[in-house]
Design a protein around this motif. Structure first.
Motif, PDB file in Angstrom:
ATOM      1  N   VAL A 160       3.181   9.091   7.727  1.00 40.37           N
ATOM      2  CA  VAL A 160       3.572   8.027   6.848  1.00 40.37           C
ATOM      3  C   VAL A 160       3.065   8.244   5.960  1.00 40.37           C
ATOM      4  O   VAL A 160       4.261   7.625   5.188  1.00 40.37           O
ATOM      5  CB  VAL A 160       2.711   6.602   7.637  1.00 40.37           C
ATOM      6  N   GLU A 161       2.297   8.436   4.953  1.00 38.63           N
ATOM      7  CA  GLU A 161       2.101   8.594   3.758  1.00 38.63           C
ATOM      8  C   GLU A 161       2.341   9.084   2.737  1.00 38.63           C
ATOM      9  O   GLU A 161       3.925   8.575   1.670  1.00 38.63           O
ATOM     10  CB  GLU A 161       0.245   7.990   3.454  1.00 38.63           C
ATOM     11  N   LEU A 162       2.768  10.260   2.950  1.00 40.68           N
ATOM     12  CA  LEU A 162       3.640  11.294   1.934  1.00 40.68           C
ATOM     13  C   LEU A 162       5.036  11.468   2.367  1.00 40.68           C
ATOM     14  O   LEU A 162       5.574  11.055   1.185  1.00 40.68           O
ATOM     15  CB  LEU A 162       2.694  12.474   2.711  1.00 40.68           C
ATOM     16  N   PRO A 163       5.708  10.698   3.901  1.00 38.75           N
ATOM     17  CA  PRO A 163       7.091  11.085   3.803  1.00 38.75           C
ATOM     18  C   PRO A 163       7.195   9.393   2.653  1.00 38.75           C
ATOM     19  O   PRO A 163       8.365   9.918   2.252  1.00 38.75           O
ATOM     20  CB  PRO A 163       7.386  10.674   4.900  1.00 38.75           C
ATOM     21  N   LEU A 164       6.851   7.788   2.982  1.00 44.03           N
ATOM     22  CA  LEU A 164       7.360   7.420   2.410  1.00 44.03           C
ATOM     23  C   LEU A 164       6.898   7.222   0.695  1.00 44.03           C
ATOM     24  O   LEU A 164       7.330   6.893   0.249  1.00 44.03           O
ATOM     25  CB  LEU A 164       6.609   5.824   2.785  1.00 44.03           C
ATOM     26  N   ALA A 165       6.099   8.335   0.485  1.00 43.63           N
ATOM     27  CA  ALA A 165       5.755   8.181  -1.629  1.00 43.63           C
ATOM     28  C   ALA A 165       6.384   9.478  -1.130  1.00 43.63           C
ATOM     29  O   ALA A 165       6.802   9.587  -3.193  1.00 43.63           O
ATOM     30  CB  ALA A 165       4.285   8.919  -1.229  1.00 43.63           C
ATOM     31  N   VAL A 166       7.478   9.950  -0.628  1.00 48.82           N
ATOM     32  CA  VAL A 166       8.035  11.130  -1.276  1.00 48.82           C
ATOM     33  C   VAL A 166       9.380  11.064  -2.373  1.00 48.82           C
ATOM     34  O   VAL A 166       9.045  11.261  -3.332  1.00 48.82           O
ATOM     35  CB  VAL A 166       9.247  12.373  -0.414  1.00 48.82           C
ATOM     36  N   PRO A 167       9.788   9.206  -3.027  1.00 48.90           N
ATOM     37  CA  PRO A 167      10.853   9.173  -3.747  1.00 48.90           C
ATOM     38  C   PRO A 167       9.831   9.302  -4.620  1.00 48.90           C
ATOM     39  O   PRO A 167      10.621   9.438  -6.321  1.00 48.90           O
ATOM     40  CB  PRO A 167      11.626   7.757  -3.096  1.00 48.90           C
ATOM     41  N   VAL A 168       9.044   8.510  -5.003  1.00 42.98           N
ATOM     42  CA  VAL A 168       8.448   8.423  -6.060  1.00 42.98           C
ATOM     43  C   VAL A 168       7.973   9.288  -6.351  1.00 42.98           C
ATOM     44  O   VAL A 168       7.817   9.595  -8.416  1.00 42.98           O
ATOM     45  CB  VAL A 168       7.200   7.102  -5.920  1.00 42.98           C
ATOM     46  N   MET A 169       6.763  10.113  -5.911  1.00 43.41           N
ATOM     47  CA  MET A 169       6.512  11.411  -5.971  1.00 43.41           C
ATOM     48  C   MET A 169       7.735  12.458  -7.175  1.00 43.41           C
ATOM     49  O   MET A 169       7.801  13.376  -7.871  1.00 43.41           O
ATOM     50  CB  MET A 169       6.028  12.447  -4.825  1.00 43.41           C
ATOM     51  N   LEU A 170       8.890  12.840  -6.018  1.00 41.73           N
ATOM     52  CA  LEU A 170       9.859  13.218  -7.038  1.00 41.73           C
ATOM     53  C   LEU A 170      10.725  12.615  -7.574  1.00 41.73           C
ATOM     54  O   LEU A 170      10.911  13.806  -8.755  1.00 41.73           O
ATOM     55  CB  LEU A 170      11.555  13.255  -5.722  1.00 41.73           C
ATOM     56  N   ALA A 171      10.629  12.167  -7.976  1.00 44.94           N
ATOM     57  CA  ALA A 171      11.198  10.882  -9.503  1.00 44.94           C
ATOM     58  C   ALA A 171       9.690  11.339 -10.800  1.00 44.94           C
ATOM     59  O   ALA A 171      10.539  11.757 -12.146  1.00 44.94           O
ATOM     60  CB  ALA A 171      10.418   8.794  -9.238  1.00 44.94           C
TER      61      ALA A 171
ATOM     62  N   GLN B  92       0.887  -1.724   2.875  1.00 45.89           N
ATOM     63  CA  GLN B  92      -0.620  -1.790   3.131  1.00 45.89           C
ATOM     64  C   GLN B  92      -0.299  -1.235   5.446  1.00 45.89           C
ATOM     65  O   GLN B  92      -1.102  -1.436   5.926  1.00 45.89           O
ATOM     66  CB  GLN B  92      -1.316  -1.969   3.216  1.00 45.89           C
ATOM     67  N   SER B  93       0.616  -2.504   5.486  1.00 41.12           N
ATOM     68  CA  SER B  93       1.086  -3.450   7.025  1.00 41.12           C
ATOM     69  C   SER B  93       0.931  -1.646   7.696  1.00 41.12           C
ATOM     70  O   SER B  93       0.906  -1.909   9.157  1.00 41.12           O
ATOM     71  CB  SER B  93       1.598  -4.256   7.193  1.00 41.12           C
ATOM     72  N   LEU B  94       1.954  -1.147   7.523  1.00 35.60           N
ATOM     73  CA  LEU B  94       1.811   0.162   7.787  1.00 35.60           C
ATOM     74  C   LEU B  94       1.238   0.881   8.170  1.00 35.60           C
ATOM     75  O   LEU B  94       0.832   1.670   9.357  1.00 35.60           O
ATOM     76  CB  LEU B  94       3.638   0.959   7.113  1.00 35.60           C
ATOM     77  N   VAL B  95       0.100   1.067   6.906  1.00 37.30           N
ATOM     78  CA  VAL B  95      -0.730   1.925   7.704  1.00 37.30           C
ATOM     79  C   VAL B  95      -1.898   1.217   8.406  1.00 37.30           C
ATOM     80  O   VAL B  95      -2.419   1.810   9.331  1.00 37.30           O
ATOM     81  CB  VAL B  95      -1.800   2.245   6.582  1.00 37.30           C
ATOM     82  N   GLU B  96      -2.198  -0.035   8.366  1.00 34.86           N
ATOM     83  CA  GLU B  96      -2.954  -0.776   9.356  1.00 34.86           C
ATOM     84  C   GLU B  96      -2.075  -0.525  10.583  1.00 34.86           C
ATOM     85  O   GLU B  96      -3.274  -0.230  12.315  1.00 34.86           O
ATOM     86  CB  GLU B  96      -2.420  -1.920   9.162  1.00 34.86           C
ATOM     87  N   ALA B  97      -0.916  -1.077  10.755  1.00 33.75           N
ATOM     88  CA  ALA B  97      -0.172  -0.429  12.649  1.00 33.75           C
ATOM     89  C   ALA B  97      -0.698   1.041  12.513  1.00 33.75           C
ATOM     90  O   ALA B  97      -1.309   1.022  13.769  1.00 33.75           O
ATOM     91  CB  ALA B  97       1.159  -0.866  12.053  1.00 33.75           C
ATOM     92  N   ALA B  98      -0.427   1.604  11.452  1.00 34.87           N
ATOM     93  CA  ALA B  98      -0.864   3.142  12.161  1.00 34.87           C
ATOM     94  C   ALA B  98      -2.108   2.972  12.789  1.00 34.87           C
ATOM     95  O   ALA B  98      -2.548   3.963  13.582  1.00 34.87           O
ATOM     96  CB  ALA B  98      -0.370   4.081  11.164  1.00 34.87           C
ATOM     97  N   ARG B  99      -2.929   2.770  11.506  1.00 31.62           N
ATOM     98  CA  ARG B  99      -4.989   3.073  12.590  1.00 31.62           C
ATOM     99  C   ARG B  99      -5.058   1.773  13.621  1.00 31.62           C
ATOM    100  O   ARG B  99      -5.445   2.792  14.335  1.00 31.62           O
ATOM    101  CB  ARG B  99      -5.560   1.906  11.434  1.00 31.62           C
ATOM    102  N   GLY B 100      -4.065   0.882  14.018  1.00 34.03           N
ATOM    103  CA  GLY B 100      -3.753   0.544  15.003  1.00 34.03           C
ATOM    104  C   GLY B 100      -3.966   1.052  16.649  1.00 34.03           C
ATOM    105  O   GLY B 100      -4.449   0.866  17.538  1.00 34.03           O
ATOM    106  N   MET B 101      -3.045   2.229  15.954  1.00 30.65           N
ATOM    107  CA  MET B 101      -2.200   2.690  16.880  1.00 30.65           C
ATOM    108  C   MET B 101      -3.303   4.296  17.315  1.00 30.65           C
ATOM    109  O   MET B 101      -2.898   4.771  18.470  1.00 30.65           O
ATOM    110  CB  MET B 101      -0.753   3.278  16.971  1.00 30.65           C
TER     111      MET B 101
END
Lengths: 331, 254
Positions: free
Chosen positions: B173-184, B153-162
Motif C-alpha cells: 500500500v504505502e510504497l506503491p502509492l509513494a512511488v510518484p513522489v519518490m521518483l519526482a 491514512q484511511s487506506l492504512v487504517e483499512a489495511a490494518r483493519g483487514m
C-alpha cells in the motif's frame, strides 16, 4: 455458503489515553446477540468509534474484556483476529492502485487461499452486492461511482466470510438517494447472511432503519439506552435519549410498522377513488399517501396487487397507542 | 506530523505519455549536433585542439555520467531505506534531526565541502562521490518521507483493519502509492548530481568540469561552451529518462 454471526460481549471495557483526565470510553458493557445488527448511535466524539475499534483491537482497551463467540479477543494475535472481522470505514478505503478483484482478494490472500478459490469468491461476492463480475472485476476504484465503491467495500469486508462485521459510518459520505439505496440493499443482504454487525452512525434515522437493536451512547460511550428501535422510540429511557430521538418520534415509529401487520382490516366497501398502499410498505408510507391524496383512508394491496382491506387514520393512531402501551408494560 | 515540518516535497508533475515526450531527446541530439558542427567549423588553436579532441571529450563525458549516476544510485541506496525508516512510528523523534542534516548537506556549497573532504581524506573519485551524495541526498530522502506520509491514512487504517502487518502494508500500500513522489525526488537528485559533478575536477576526479575549468583558465570560449553545453545535455537527458520512469512506474489508478 456463509457463516452466520456469533455473539459479541463487551465487559466493563475502558479506554484511558495517557495524559487525559477522563477516559475516552468508560466502563462499557454490552451484549450483542449472534446474527443481529446493532447500531451504536451518538454524537461526534462520544467514543462510539473508539468502542468499535477496540473490538478488532485497532485500539487496545485499557481494561475490561471483549469476547467474540466466547473467545477472548485480547488473547488472540491482533492481525489474525482482524482477518476474521469484516471492517468497513466511512472513507471506504479501497486501494486506488488495485483492481476491484485485488481489493476484494486482500484478506483471502492473507489467508493463503489458492487462485481459483479467490477468483470464485470474488465473482460470488460481486454478484452478492449487485455488481456484474465480468464488468467490474478488473476496474480500478476511480472507475466506479461512490455507491459502487461502497458496494465493493462491503464485498471486501465479506471476502473471507467473517462471522462479525464492524462498520464505521459506511454510508456517511454518500448522497441521500444513494444512501437510501445502499441501506436497503444492505438490509436485504444482512437478512440473508445473518452476520453479527456493529454499525456506527450519528444519524438516528439510519439507526432506526437498520438496527435490530440500537445502543444510544452518551459521553465516554456510556450506554444511555440499549434496546430495539421500536422501544427506544416508544419509551426513551431519559432526556438524553429523548433528545437524540428528536421530534416526530411517533412518525418515526410508524416507519417500523408494516401495513400488513394491521389486524382487522375494515371490509372493502366503496373503495373506488381511494389511494392504495402495498402491504409490505410501512404505516408511515400509508400515512404519507393519505395526506397527499387528501383522504382519510387508504386501500391495502397484497403482494399480488389485490385489495385486502382499508385502513384509516384511526387505525394507524390506534396501532401506535397499542405499541406504546405494549412497550410500557414490557418495561 | 505532516508535510509542513519537512517543507514541501519536490514537485510531482504528472503528465501522460505522448509524442511530445520525444521532443526532449530530439532537441538534445540536435543541440549536440549543432555544437559539433560549430566546433568543427572553427579554426582551433593548438590549446583548444588538445582539450577538445574526441578522445578527451568522450572520457570527460563518460566520467561525468559515471560520477553522477553512481552518486544517484548511492543516494537511492541510502535515502530510500532511511526515508522509509523515518516514517515508522518509533522513528518520529528522529525526523527533524535527519532532515536538518540533509538540509545542511544541500545548503553547504559543494565546492567548499569538496575542499574540506579533500583536505581530510585526499583526492580522487571516491571523495567526489561522497561530496555528491551529501549534496544530492535531500530530494530523494525528503520525497520518500513525504511520499509515504501523504498516503491517505484511511487506506492504512483499512489495511490494518483487514489484518495486514506493517511490513505488508508498506510493501503493498504505502510504497506503491509513494512511488510518484519518490521518483519526482529522484529526478531532482539526478539533476543536482550532474550539475555538481562539474566540481569533481578540483579533486582530480575528471568529468566535464575538466573542460569547463580549462575553458575558463585558458580563456577559450569554444572549450567553455562545449563543457557547459554537454553538462546541460546530460542533465536534461537523465532528467528525461527519470520522467520516463515516472510515467512507467506510476501505479495505475493513482
Amino acid at each position: 455458503m456463509s457463516e452466520h454471526g456469533v455473539r459479541i460481549q463487551l465487559d466493563r471495557v475502558t479506554k484511558q489515553y495517557p495524559r487525559q483526565p477522563e477516559p475516552a470510553v468508560d466502563n462499557v458493557s454490552l451484549d450483542i446477540p449472534a446474527g443481529e445488527l446493532v447500531v451504536f448511535v451518538g454524537p461526534s466524539g462520544c467514543g462510539k468509534t473508539t468502542t468499535m475499534k477496540m473490538i478488532n483491537r485497532l485500539i487496545e482497551p485499557t481494561s475490561g474484556e471483549i469476547t467474540i463467540g466466547g473467545e477472548n479477543v485480547l488473547a488472540l494475535e491482533p492481525n489474525e483476529l482482524r482477518t476474521r472481522i469484516g471492517y468497513v470505514i466511512q472513507q471506504i478505503g479501497l486501494f486506488p492502485h488495485m483492481t476491484v478483484r485485488d481489493n476484494i482478494a486482500v484478506v483471502p490472500r492473507l489467508l493463503g487461499w489458492d487462485k481459483a478459490r479467490i477468483t470464485r469468491r470474488v465473482d460470488e461476492l460481486l454478484e452478492l452486492v449487485g455488481l456484474d463480475p465480468s464488468a467490474f472485476r478488473d476496474r480500478l476504484p476511480k472507475q466506479l461511482s461512490g455507491g459502487q465503491q461502497q458496494r465493493v467495500g462491503v464485498a471486501r469486508a465479506l471476502a473471507a466470510d467473517p462471522p462479525v462485521m464492524l462498520m464505521d459510518e459506511p454510508f456517511g459520505a454518500t448522497d441521500p438517494i444513494t444512501r437510501d439505496k445502499l441501506q436497503n440493499e444492505f438490509l436485504r443482504l444482512q437478512k440473508e447472511l445473518r452476520k453479527t454487525i456493529i454499525f456506527v452512525t450519528h444519524d438516528f434515522d439510519e439507526a432506526v432503519k437498520l438496527g435490530d437493536r440500537i445502543a444510544v451512547l452518551a459521553e465516554q460511550s456510556h450506554v444511555a439506552q440499549y434496546d430495539t428501535p421500536g422501544r427506544i422510540l416508544a419509551a426513551p429511557a431519559n432526556d438524553y435519549v429523548e433528545g437524540f430521538v428528536g421530534s416526530a418520534a411517533a412518525i418515526k415509529q410508524l416507519g417500523l410498522m408494516h401495513v400488513g401487520m394491521l389486524t382487522g382490516l375494515a371490509e372493502l366497501s366503496a373503495t373506488s377513488g381511494l389511494p392504495t398502499v402495498r402491504s409490505r410498505e410501512n404505516a408511515r408510507d400509508a400515512l404519507d399517501i393519505m395526506l397527499r391524496a387528501g383522504t382519510s383512508h387508504v386501500v391495502v394491496l397484497d403482494e399480488q396487487g389485490d385489495p385486502r382491506g382499508v385502513i384509516g387514520f384511526e387505525d394507524i393512531a390506534g396501532l401506535l397507542r397499542e405499541e406504546v402501551s405494549r412497550v410500557g408494560q414490557d418495561a | 506530523m505532516s508535510v509542513k515540518t519537512l517543507d514541501t516535497a519536490y514537485q510531482v508533475t504528472p503528465s501522460r505519455w505522448s509524442r511530445r515526450n520525444l521532443t526532449v531527446p530530439i532537441g538534445l541530439i540536435a543541440a549536440v549536433a549543432v555544437l559539433w558542427l560549430w566546433v568543427s567549423s572553427l579554426n582551433l588553436d593548438s590549446i583548444e585542439a588538445r582539450v577538445l579532441n574526441a578522445e578527451a571529450v568522450r572520457r570527460a563525458v563518460v566520467d561525468h555520467i559515471l560520477l553522477a549516476v553512481s552518486a544517484t544510485l548511492l543516494v537511492v541506496a541510502i535515502a530510500v531505506p532511511l526515508g522509509i525508516m523515518l516514517t515508522r512510528r518509533w522513528a518520529k523523534p528522529l525526523v527533524p534531526v535527519v532532515m536538518a542534516l540533509a538540509n545542511i548537506g544541500q545548503a553547504v556549497p559543494a565546492l567548499g565541502l569538496l575542499v574540506l573532504l579533500a583536505l581530510w581524506f585526499g583526492i580522487g573519485f571516491k571523495i567526489a562521490l561522497i561530496a555528491l551524495v551529501v549534496t544530492a541526498v535531500l530530494p530523494v530522502l525528503r520525497n520518500t518521507v513525504v511520499g509515504i506520509q501523504q498516503v491517505d491514512q484511511s487506506l492504512v487504517e483499512a489495511a490494518r483493519g483487514m489484518g495486514m502487518r506493517a511490513s505488508r502494508i508498506l510493501r503493498l500500500v504505502e510504497l506503491p502509492l509513494a512511488v510518484p513522489v519518490m521518483l519526482a525526488g529522484l529526478r531532482t537528485t539526478i539533476v543536482i548530481a550532474v550539475g555538481v559533478a562539474t566540481v569533481a575536477t578540483f579533486v582530480n576526479a575528471g568529468g566535464l568540469g575538466d573542460i569547463i575549468v580549462a575553458g575558463i583558465k585558458l580563456q577559450r570560449t569554444p572549450v567553455l561552451i562545449t563543457g557547459g553545453v554537454l553538462t546541460a545535455v546530460i542533465a536534461l537527458g537523465l532528467d528525461w529518462l527519470g520522467g520516463l520512469a515516472e510515467r512507467l512506474l506510476r501505479p495505475k489508478g493513482v
